[in-house]
Design an enzyme around this catalytic site. Structure first.
Site, PDB file in Angstrom:
ATOM      1  N   PHE A   8     -63.085  28.734  37.724  1.00 23.58           N
ATOM      2  CA  PHE A   8     -61.992  28.630  36.745  1.00 23.58           C
ATOM      3  C   PHE A   8     -61.908  29.869  35.863  1.00 23.58           C
ATOM      4  O   PHE A   8     -60.856  30.173  35.329  1.00 23.58           O
ATOM      5  CB  PHE A   8     -62.226  27.425  35.808  1.00 23.58           C
ATOM      6  CG  PHE A   8     -62.127  26.088  36.465  1.00 23.58           C
ATOM      7  CD1 PHE A   8     -63.272  25.367  36.803  1.00 23.58           C
ATOM      8  CD2 PHE A   8     -60.893  25.526  36.743  1.00 23.58           C
ATOM      9  CE1 PHE A   8     -63.192  24.114  37.389  1.00 23.58           C
ATOM     10  CE2 PHE A   8     -60.809  24.267  37.335  1.00 23.58           C
ATOM     11  CZ  PHE A   8     -61.954  23.557  37.649  1.00 23.58           C
TER      12      PHE A   8
ATOM     13  N   SER B  27     -52.369  28.858  40.831  1.00 22.61           N
ATOM     14  CA  SER B  27     -51.301  28.365  39.963  1.00 22.61           C
ATOM     15  C   SER B  27     -49.965  28.379  40.680  1.00 22.61           C
ATOM     16  O   SER B  27     -49.699  29.249  41.516  1.00 22.61           O
ATOM     17  CB  SER B  27     -51.217  29.256  38.716  1.00 22.61           C
ATOM     18  OG  SER B  27     -50.056  28.976  37.974  1.00 22.61           O
TER      19      SER B  27
ATOM     20  N   TYR C 153     -50.708  38.181  34.690  1.00 25.73           N
ATOM     21  CA  TYR C 153     -51.509  36.956  34.899  1.00 25.73           C
ATOM     22  C   TYR C 153     -51.177  36.367  36.270  1.00 25.73           C
ATOM     23  O   TYR C 153     -52.074  36.145  37.089  1.00 25.73           O
ATOM     24  CB  TYR C 153     -51.246  35.908  33.808  1.00 25.73           C
ATOM     25  CG  TYR C 153     -51.687  34.548  34.254  1.00 25.73           C
ATOM     26  CD1 TYR C 153     -50.772  33.619  34.737  1.00 25.73           C
ATOM     27  CD2 TYR C 153     -53.038  34.217  34.282  1.00 25.73           C
ATOM     28  CE1 TYR C 153     -51.178  32.390  35.216  1.00 25.73           C
ATOM     29  CE2 TYR C 153     -53.464  32.993  34.756  1.00 25.73           C
ATOM     30  CZ  TYR C 153     -52.525  32.089  35.231  1.00 25.73           C
ATOM     31  OH  TYR C 153     -52.943  30.883  35.719  1.00 25.73           O
TER      32      TYR C 153
ATOM     33  N   LYS D 208     -53.423  35.948  40.086  1.00 27.66           N
ATOM     34  CA  LYS D 208     -53.602  34.750  40.916  1.00 27.66           C
ATOM     35  C   LYS D 208     -53.197  35.066  42.363  1.00 27.66           C
ATOM     36  O   LYS D 208     -53.861  34.674  43.314  1.00 27.66           O
ATOM     37  CB  LYS D 208     -52.777  33.580  40.372  1.00 27.66           C
ATOM     38  CG  LYS D 208     -53.299  33.020  39.060  1.00 27.66           C
ATOM     39  CD  LYS D 208     -54.743  32.552  39.183  1.00 27.66           C
ATOM     40  CE  LYS D 208     -55.301  32.031  37.866  1.00 27.66           C
ATOM     41  NZ  LYS D 208     -56.733  31.678  37.954  1.00 27.66           N
TER      42      LYS D 208
HETATM   43  C1  WQD Z   1     -43.371  24.573  29.736  1.00 26.67           C
HETATM   44  C2  WQD Z   1     -41.911  24.430  29.359  1.00 26.67           C
HETATM   45  C3  WQD Z   1     -41.042  26.356  28.230  1.00 26.67           C
HETATM   46  C4  WQD Z   1     -43.477  26.032  24.630  1.00 26.67           C
HETATM   47  C5  WQD Z   1     -47.482  28.214  31.983  1.00 26.67           C
HETATM   48  C6  WQD Z   1     -47.956  29.341  32.828  1.00 26.67           C
HETATM   49  C7  WQD Z   1     -48.465  28.808  34.138  1.00 26.67           C
HETATM   50  C8  WQD Z   1     -49.488  27.732  33.897  1.00 26.67           C
HETATM   51  C9  WQD Z   1     -48.946  26.638  33.006  1.00 26.67           C
HETATM   52  C10 WQD Z   1     -51.645  28.742  34.083  1.00 26.67           C
HETATM   53  C11 WQD Z   1     -41.121  25.706  29.603  1.00 26.67           C
HETATM   54  C12 WQD Z   1     -41.040  25.139  27.316  1.00 26.67           C
HETATM   55  C13 WQD Z   1     -42.921  25.804  25.875  1.00 26.67           C
HETATM   56  C14 WQD Z   1     -42.671  25.858  23.471  1.00 26.67           C
HETATM   57  C15 WQD Z   1     -40.831  25.228  24.865  1.00 26.67           C
HETATM   58  N1  WQD Z   1     -50.648  28.276  33.319  1.00 26.67           N
HETATM   59  N2  WQD Z   1     -41.625  25.407  25.985  1.00 26.67           N
HETATM   60  N3  WQD Z   1     -41.371  25.457  23.635  1.00 26.67           N
HETATM   61  O1  WQD Z   1     -44.519  28.344  31.137  1.00 26.67           O
HETATM   62  O2  WQD Z   1     -44.293  26.313  32.663  1.00 26.67           O
HETATM   63  O3  WQD Z   1     -46.416  27.588  32.628  1.00 26.67           O
HETATM   64  O4  WQD Z   1     -48.503  27.270  31.784  1.00 26.67           O
HETATM   65  O5  WQD Z   1     -51.746  28.746  35.270  1.00 26.67           O
HETATM   66  O6  WQD Z   1     -49.037  29.881  34.829  1.00 26.67           O
HETATM   67  O7  WQD Z   1     -46.845  30.162  33.104  1.00 26.67           O
HETATM   68  O8  WQD Z   1     -45.804  26.202  30.683  1.00 26.67           O
HETATM   69  O9  WQD Z   1     -46.178  24.875  28.644  1.00 26.67           O
HETATM   70  O10 WQD Z   1     -45.649  27.360  28.416  1.00 26.67           O
HETATM   71  O11 WQD Z   1     -43.859  25.765  29.116  1.00 26.67           O
HETATM   72  O12 WQD Z   1     -39.644  24.869  24.998  1.00 26.67           O
HETATM   73  O13 WQD Z   1     -43.109  26.053  22.302  1.00 26.67           O
HETATM   74  O14 WQD Z   1     -41.849  24.179  27.950  1.00 26.67           O
HETATM   75  O15 WQD Z   1     -39.858  27.105  28.064  1.00 26.67           O
HETATM   76  O16 WQD Z   1     -39.827  25.333  30.008  1.00 26.67           O
HETATM   77  P1  WQD Z   1     -45.126  27.154  31.776  1.00 26.67           P
HETATM   78  P2  WQD Z   1     -45.439  26.076  29.133  1.00 26.67           P
END
Ligand code: WQD
Length: 337
Positions: free
Chosen positions: A81, A125, A150, A154
């Protein structure tokens, strides 16, 4: 059987240590504590009654990695991890990500290739798919050019593993996670984001507890039913259990190929607004949020086709979005009490 879990004090790592111990494995945790704390060991102990062996180590130090594997010759498997994982941070500091996420992987594989046979589970991921053309996303969906260093680490990590497997006795399984959320139902372990959370669910729970004034919803003009972006939110306990199943597949030599790939998701997409509504339902309180512009680099939609994991691994998620949000909320209340 002794299993090494790198990054084992992190969010997904700690939950996987618990599930490994529940299955009777002896666990050795490697962690450099950059994005976790030693107190997580107490949480693990409080759940299982067993304290894993803990070696504080930075996997970027090749000598330490060599020494570790000399000391632990009786390793049956490694679940890897340990990596930096903040998409935004990786854009501003690519070399930190390439060094930390790739050098550590190479040093571990260099040790594993010396063993008669080795079993290696890699934390990958769904980010490797970028914005996939077709939903739900299958494992043979095309890999898009990475949207961040990032995500690139991966993709490159998977390629390093595939190339190494061709000429060594290392058997590997690549697990492509969708969006891990939630916490162990005991609230003894959970997500500990440093600083302002980048991810949606910790930001929601920190807003609900009063740490953040309001949640910004990044965009409501996506081509989705309610205009907000869609993701596949998977309970971290379901995700942890998938790692144990994948490891056992290799230990029992059930793998068909030297490298196998599985998407780990629920198979269901949820929009940001649906997550907010589900959270309000499980927490019994209104969430303060505001719709703002899209976040740079975000994709519209991603959710998993789970057929391969269901049929070949014999794994499917048991916990719902509401279970995950309730556990995240219970955890947030616990750590702020
Ligand atoms: C989810 C949704 C945001 C925060 C990331 C990484 C991915 C993986 C998981 C590691 C999106 C929206 C978010 C906020 C919001 N990590 N959002 N307000 O971007 O899908 O994935 O985390 O492997 O690699 O890219 O996850 O939780 O950041 O966002 O509206 O304050 O929530 O736009 O649509 P994401 P997230």
């Amino acid at each position: 059987m002794k299993i090494v879990v790198t990054g084992g004090l992190g969010f997904i790592g700690s939950h996987t240590v618990v599930e490994l111990q529940n299955e009777g494995f002896e666990v050795v945790v490697i962690d450099n504590l950059y994005n976790s704390s030693e107190s997580v060991l107490d949480g693990i102990f409080n759940i299982t009654g067993k304290r894993p062996i803990f070696e504080k180590m930075d996997l970027r130090d090749k000598g330490s990695v060599q020494q570790f594997f000399k000391k632990h010759q009786d390793i049956s498997g490694v679940i890897h991890f340990a990596a930096s994982k903040a998409v935004g941070e990786s854009v501003g500091n690519p070399l930190l990500y390439y060094e930390n996420n790739l050098n550590s992987l190479v040093y571990i594989l260099q040790e594993l290739k010396e063993l008669p046979s080795a079993n290696f589970i890699f934390s990958s991921s769904c980010t490797v798919y970028g914005q996939a053309e077709k939903m739900p996303i299958t494992e043979n969906a095309s890999i898009q050019t990475a949207m961040s260093p990032y995500g690139n680490t991966k993709q490159i990590g998977e390629e390093i593993i595939i190339d190494t497997a061709k000429v060594t006795s290392i058997n590997s399984i690549l697990l492509r996670y969708f969006n891990p959320i939630g916490a162990h139902p005991s609230a003894e372990i959970g997500e500990l984001p440093l600083g302002v959370p980048q991810n949606l669910v910790p930001f929601i729970t920190q807003t609900a507890i009063g740490l953040r004034e309001k949640l910004s919803v990044f965009g409501s003009d996506y081509p989705t039913p309610d205009g907000t972006a869609v993701r596949d939110y998977i309970h971290v306990v379901d995700l942890a259990k998938a790692h144990v199943i994948a490891l056992k597949r290799l230990l029992n030599k059930k793998n068909i190929d030297k490298v196998e790939t599985f998407n780990l998701g629920t198979g269901t997409g949820s929009s940001v607004l649906e997550v907010i509504q589900a959270f309000e339902k499980v927490s019994g309180q209104k969430l303060n949020y505001q719709i703002v512009g899209r976040r740079e680099g975000d994709i519209t939609s991603a959710y998993a086709n789970t057929d391969k994991a269901n049929s070949i691994l014999g794994w499917k998620t048991q916990l719902s979005l509401e279970d995950a949000l309730a556990s995240a909320w219970k955890w947030e209340q616990k750590i702020r009490s």
